[in-house]
Design a protein around this motif. Sequence first.
Motif, PDB file in Angstrom:
ATOM      1  N   ALA A 174       0.829  -1.199   0.000  1.00 38.19           N
ATOM      2  CA  ALA A 174       0.000   0.000   0.000  1.00 38.19           C
ATOM      3  C   ALA A 174       0.870   1.259   0.000  1.00 38.19           C
ATOM      4  N   VAL A 175       1.958   1.242   0.760  1.00 39.14           N
ATOM      5  CA  VAL A 175       2.885   2.376   0.780  1.00 39.14           C
ATOM      6  C   VAL A 175       3.502   2.571  -0.603  1.00 39.14           C
ATOM      7  N   ALA A 176       3.917   1.477  -1.234  1.00 40.94           N
ATOM      8  CA  ALA A 176       4.519   1.550  -2.566  1.00 40.94           C
ATOM      9  C   ALA A 176       3.527   2.109  -3.582  1.00 40.94           C
ATOM     10  N   LEU A 177       2.287   1.686  -3.515  1.00 43.74           N
ATOM     11  CA  LEU A 177       1.257   2.176  -4.433  1.00 43.74           C
ATOM     12  C   LEU A 177       0.962   3.650  -4.206  1.00 43.74           C
ATOM     13  N   ALA A 178       0.976   4.070  -2.950  1.00 48.94           N
ATOM     14  CA  ALA A 178       0.770   5.484  -2.630  1.00 48.94           C
ATOM     15  C   ALA A 178       1.894   6.325  -3.218  1.00 48.94           C
ATOM     16  N   GLU A 179       3.120   5.813  -3.134  1.00 47.46           N
ATOM     17  CA  GLU A 179       4.270   6.534  -3.682  1.00 47.46           C
ATOM     18  C   GLU A 179       4.235   6.578  -5.203  1.00 47.46           C
ATOM     19  N   LEU A 180       3.487   5.649  -5.811  1.00 45.83           N
ATOM     20  CA  LEU A 180       3.306   5.642  -7.265  1.00 45.83           C
ATOM     21  C   LEU A 180       2.096   6.463  -7.699  1.00 45.83           C
ATOM     22  N   ASP A 181       1.523   7.197  -6.745  1.00 44.34           N
ATOM     23  CA  ASP A 181       0.408   8.128  -7.016  1.00 44.34           C
ATOM     24  C   ASP A 181      -0.883   7.415  -7.397  1.00 44.34           C
TER      25      ASP A 181
ATOM     26  N   ARG B 239      -5.108   6.385   3.514  1.00 42.28           N
ATOM     27  CA  ARG B 239      -5.071   7.858   3.462  1.00 42.28           C
ATOM     28  C   ARG B 239      -3.810   8.384   4.143  1.00 42.28           C
ATOM     29  N   SER B 240      -3.415   7.730   5.218  1.00 42.49           N
ATOM     30  CA  SER B 240      -2.189   8.122   5.911  1.00 42.49           C
ATOM     31  C   SER B 240      -0.968   7.904   5.032  1.00 42.49           C
ATOM     32  N   PHE B 241      -0.942   6.783   4.308  1.00 42.70           N
ATOM     33  CA  PHE B 241       0.184   6.488   3.415  1.00 42.70           C
ATOM     34  C   PHE B 241       0.253   7.506   2.282  1.00 42.70           C
ATOM     35  N   ILE B 242      -0.910   7.880   1.735  1.00 46.54           N
ATOM     36  CA  ILE B 242      -0.952   8.860   0.651  1.00 46.54           C
ATOM     37  C   ILE B 242      -0.443  10.210   1.140  1.00 46.54           C
ATOM     38  N   GLU B 243      -0.831  10.586   2.352  1.00 48.21           N
ATOM     39  CA  GLU B 243      -0.364  11.850   2.935  1.00 48.21           C
ATOM     40  C   GLU B 243       1.154  11.816   3.135  1.00 48.21           C
ATOM     41  N   MET B 244       1.662  10.701   3.614  1.00 49.70           N
ATOM     42  CA  MET B 244       3.113  10.552   3.821  1.00 49.70           C
ATOM     43  C   MET B 244       3.865  10.651   2.503  1.00 49.70           C
ATOM     44  N   ALA B 245       3.234  10.171   1.422  1.00 51.92           N
ATOM     45  CA  ALA B 245       3.871  10.198   0.100  1.00 51.92           C
ATOM     46  C   ALA B 245       3.726  11.557  -0.585  1.00 51.92           C
TER      47      ALA B 245
ATOM     48  N   GLN C 286      -8.890   4.380  -3.688  1.00 51.91           N
ATOM     49  CA  GLN C 286      -9.782   3.271  -4.012  1.00 51.91           C
ATOM     50  C   GLN C 286      -9.042   2.141  -4.715  1.00 51.91           C
ATOM     51  N   LEU C 287      -8.068   2.496  -5.561  1.00 52.77           N
ATOM     52  CA  LEU C 287      -7.294   1.482  -6.264  1.00 52.77           C
ATOM     53  C   LEU C 287      -6.377   0.729  -5.291  1.00 52.77           C
ATOM     54  N   ILE C 288      -5.769   1.470  -4.364  1.00 53.19           N
ATOM     55  CA  ILE C 288      -4.911   0.833  -3.364  1.00 53.19           C
ATOM     56  C   ILE C 288      -5.714  -0.134  -2.507  1.00 53.19           C
ATOM     57  N   ALA C 289      -6.915   0.290  -2.109  1.00 54.28           N
ATOM     58  CA  ALA C 289      -7.774  -0.560  -1.284  1.00 54.28           C
ATOM     59  C   ALA C 289      -8.153  -1.832  -2.028  1.00 54.28           C
ATOM     60  N   LYS C 290      -8.428  -1.694  -3.316  1.00 49.85           N
ATOM     61  CA  LYS C 290      -8.837  -2.853  -4.110  1.00 49.85           C
ATOM     62  C   LYS C 290      -7.688  -3.847  -4.263  1.00 49.85           C
ATOM     63  N   LEU C 291      -6.476  -3.339  -4.407  1.00 50.16           N
ATOM     64  CA  LEU C 291      -5.325  -4.208  -4.645  1.00 50.16           C
ATOM     65  C   LEU C 291      -4.755  -4.814  -3.371  1.00 50.16           C
ATOM     66  N   THR C 292      -4.900  -4.114  -2.249  1.00 48.11           N
ATOM     67  CA  THR C 292      -4.243  -4.568  -1.012  1.00 48.11           C
ATOM     68  C   THR C 292      -5.198  -4.967   0.099  1.00 48.11           C
ATOM     69  N   ALA C 293      -6.473  -4.537   0.024  1.00 45.74           N
ATOM     70  CA  ALA C 293      -7.461  -4.792   1.077  1.00 45.74           C
ATOM     71  C   ALA C 293      -7.082  -4.125   2.406  1.00 45.74           C
ATOM     72  N   CYS C 294      -6.191  -3.121   2.336  1.00 48.77           N
ATOM     73  CA  CYS C 294      -5.839  -2.376   3.548  1.00 48.77           C
ATOM     74  C   CYS C 294      -6.985  -1.445   3.934  1.00 48.77           C
ATOM     75  N   PRO C 295      -7.138  -1.142   5.233  1.00 51.42           N
ATOM     76  CA  PRO C 295      -8.194  -0.222   5.659  1.00 51.42           C
ATOM     77  C   PRO C 295      -7.959   1.187   5.126  1.00 51.42           C
ATOM     78  N   MET C 296      -9.040   1.875   4.796  1.00 53.76           N
ATOM     79  CA  MET C 296      -8.932   3.190   4.171  1.00 53.76           C
ATOM     80  C   MET C 296      -8.206   4.229   5.037  1.00 53.76           C
TER      81      MET C 296
END
Length: 219
Positions: A30-37, A55-61, A41-51
């Motif tokens: 999920a962190v890697a996907l966030a860093e890839l912009d 959102r925290s990972f996207i903010e960090m990226a 919703q796409l990250i959640a679908k691919l990783t099943a991580c909680p939203m």
Amino acid sequence: GRQGARGVSLSVPVLPTTKASDLYGSYRNAVALAELDCRAQLIAKLTACPMPAIRSFIEMAGGSQQDKGGRLPRSISSLLEDVKLHTAASYFLKVYVTNLEHYGGGRGVPHVDAFIRALMVLRSNMRGTGGKPLDFTPDHAILVTNLYHEGETSLKKCAHCTTVFLMANKPQVIRAHTTSGECPMCRTLAGVYRGRSVVRVTDAKQQRKVLDMFASSRA
């Protein structure tokens, strides 16, 4: 000198796939996907991580939490029509399929580890005009991935320049023209020859670099 040569295995070792039960692995992806912009919703679908975590990972990226708006790419014809998108889609799929083999994955469902690696390789090797980000987004990448796993696309080697490119398994109608996809490199070279700016490559070095990236071993 040749003793034991027959027993040598040239098989590629299978890379470990991140399992759904591997919480750390899912968060890492999920962190890697966030860093890839990628979108939340796409990250959640691919990783099943909680939203909230996503959102925290996207903010960090340094990404945006807001929907960028606009229509998401949904058809293969949009990829085949635009030569730059077709070039990027072909390169992405070629790398994705190679990674899929390394992971021992099949044609069943998208493989998140292979997806991340392919997108990373694409981003590190291809740039948009003037060094700008590619028009080919993670949403284009997941469209290509889904179409591949649904059996709608495959890879074909051009008979003229050996470029490996994405083609539709069913003919598509694009601007009253029926096609399964033409080699994007040949289209680009033809555009340069004819002076058509719609498929212009800005310099010969970039043109050669793209051609070299696409060229596979000759039959």
